[in-house]
Design a protein around this motif. Sequence first.
Motif, mmCIF file in Angstrom:
data_model
loop_
_atom_site.group_PDB
_atom_site.id
_atom_site.type_symbol
_atom_site.label_atom_id
_atom_site.label_comp_id
_atom_site.label_asym_id
_atom_site.label_seq_id
_atom_site.Cartn_x
_atom_site.Cartn_y
_atom_site.Cartn_z
ATOM 1 N N ALA A 208 0.973 -1.626 -0.451
ATOM 2 C CA ALA A 208 0.046 -0.144 -0.431
ATOM 3 C C ALA A 208 0.657 0.815 -0.257
ATOM 4 O O ALA A 208 0.153 2.004 0.833
ATOM 5 C CB ALA A 208 -1.306 0.300 0.819
ATOM 6 N N HIS B 175 -0.918 3.872 -1.790
ATOM 7 C CA HIS B 175 -2.871 4.898 -0.289
ATOM 8 C C HIS B 175 -1.484 5.585 0.209
ATOM 9 O O HIS B 175 -2.692 6.242 0.918
ATOM 10 C CB HIS B 175 -2.834 3.520 0.028
ATOM 11 C CG HIS B 175 -3.847 2.862 -1.276
ATOM 12 N ND1 HIS B 175 -3.231 1.245 -1.056
ATOM 13 C CD2 HIS B 175 -4.587 2.573 -2.288
ATOM 14 C CE1 HIS B 175 -3.244 0.142 -2.541
ATOM 15 N NE2 HIS B 175 -4.281 1.375 -2.930
ATOM 16 N N LEU C 227 -9.088 7.359 -1.949
ATOM 17 C CA LEU C 227 -10.137 6.858 -1.289
ATOM 18 C C LEU C 227 -11.240 5.912 -0.416
ATOM 19 O O LEU C 227 -11.864 6.769 0.607
ATOM 20 C CB LEU C 227 -8.307 5.628 -0.177
ATOM 21 C CG LEU C 227 -7.649 5.953 -0.806
ATOM 22 C CD1 LEU C 227 -6.091 5.260 0.763
ATOM 23 C CD2 LEU C 227 -6.605 5.147 -2.020
ATOM 24 N N ILE D 54 -9.738 3.853 -5.866
ATOM 25 C CA ILE D 54 -9.178 5.504 -6.303
ATOM 26 C C ILE D 54 -9.813 6.767 -6.903
ATOM 27 O O ILE D 54 -10.273 6.625 -8.356
ATOM 28 C CB ILE D 54 -7.925 5.321 -6.600
ATOM 29 C CG1 ILE D 54 -7.333 4.798 -5.508
ATOM 30 C CG2 ILE D 54 -6.657 6.691 -6.376
ATOM 31 C CD1 ILE D 54 -5.746 3.527 -6.234
#
Length: 203
Positions: free
Chosen positions: A85, A88, A118, A139
């Motif tokens: 991630a 992210h 997100l 996303i």
Amino acid sequence: MHVIQTEAELRDVIGAEIPGLAEKNQPRLNEFAIDFIARSPFLVLSTADAEGRIDASPKGDGPGFVLVEDETHLVIPDRPGNRLAYGHHNILANPRVGVLFLLPGTPETLRVNGRASLTPEPELLERLAARGKPAVLAIRVEVEEVFFHCAKAFLRGRVWKPETWGERHQVSFGKMFAAQRNAPPETAEAIDAMVEADYRDNL
């Protein structure tokens, strides 16, 4: 080594900006950009954390896997991965992103810059489903700048010319891990088998 420090020095080397060329940059998706996204099966998502450390993550699926909600919003599905991630975490710290869309056989690319967020909205994840599975995460990108990039890099690299590709290079995560840990060959083989099974069963 001489390091360029100013824009004036840079322009002395590369020359002046071509008049009017920056006008191709648009603040929203037009019909040509939307059509390109609908055909594209692959993109690279670039993110940066709060301190400017960069990550570039490949995303791919069937043509049109990215949902265009309107002229200023698109949604990229996130599929099962290694769960590190990096991108992210970056988006949580710094929403600025750059997206590069590619279309096999086409040397031009599409670049989209904007702000990302997100979302785990179930209905949206279901709309982004593939192979009978909803997306893990979505996303959403608020578009701020869109432009097509010319073909020169792909033409120079002859990227879409199969006769220039040479023999397929096989990446072995198992061998890399084994080398880092001084592990026996059996460990490398087991890891590679796990990777292949994941490719087969967990797209």
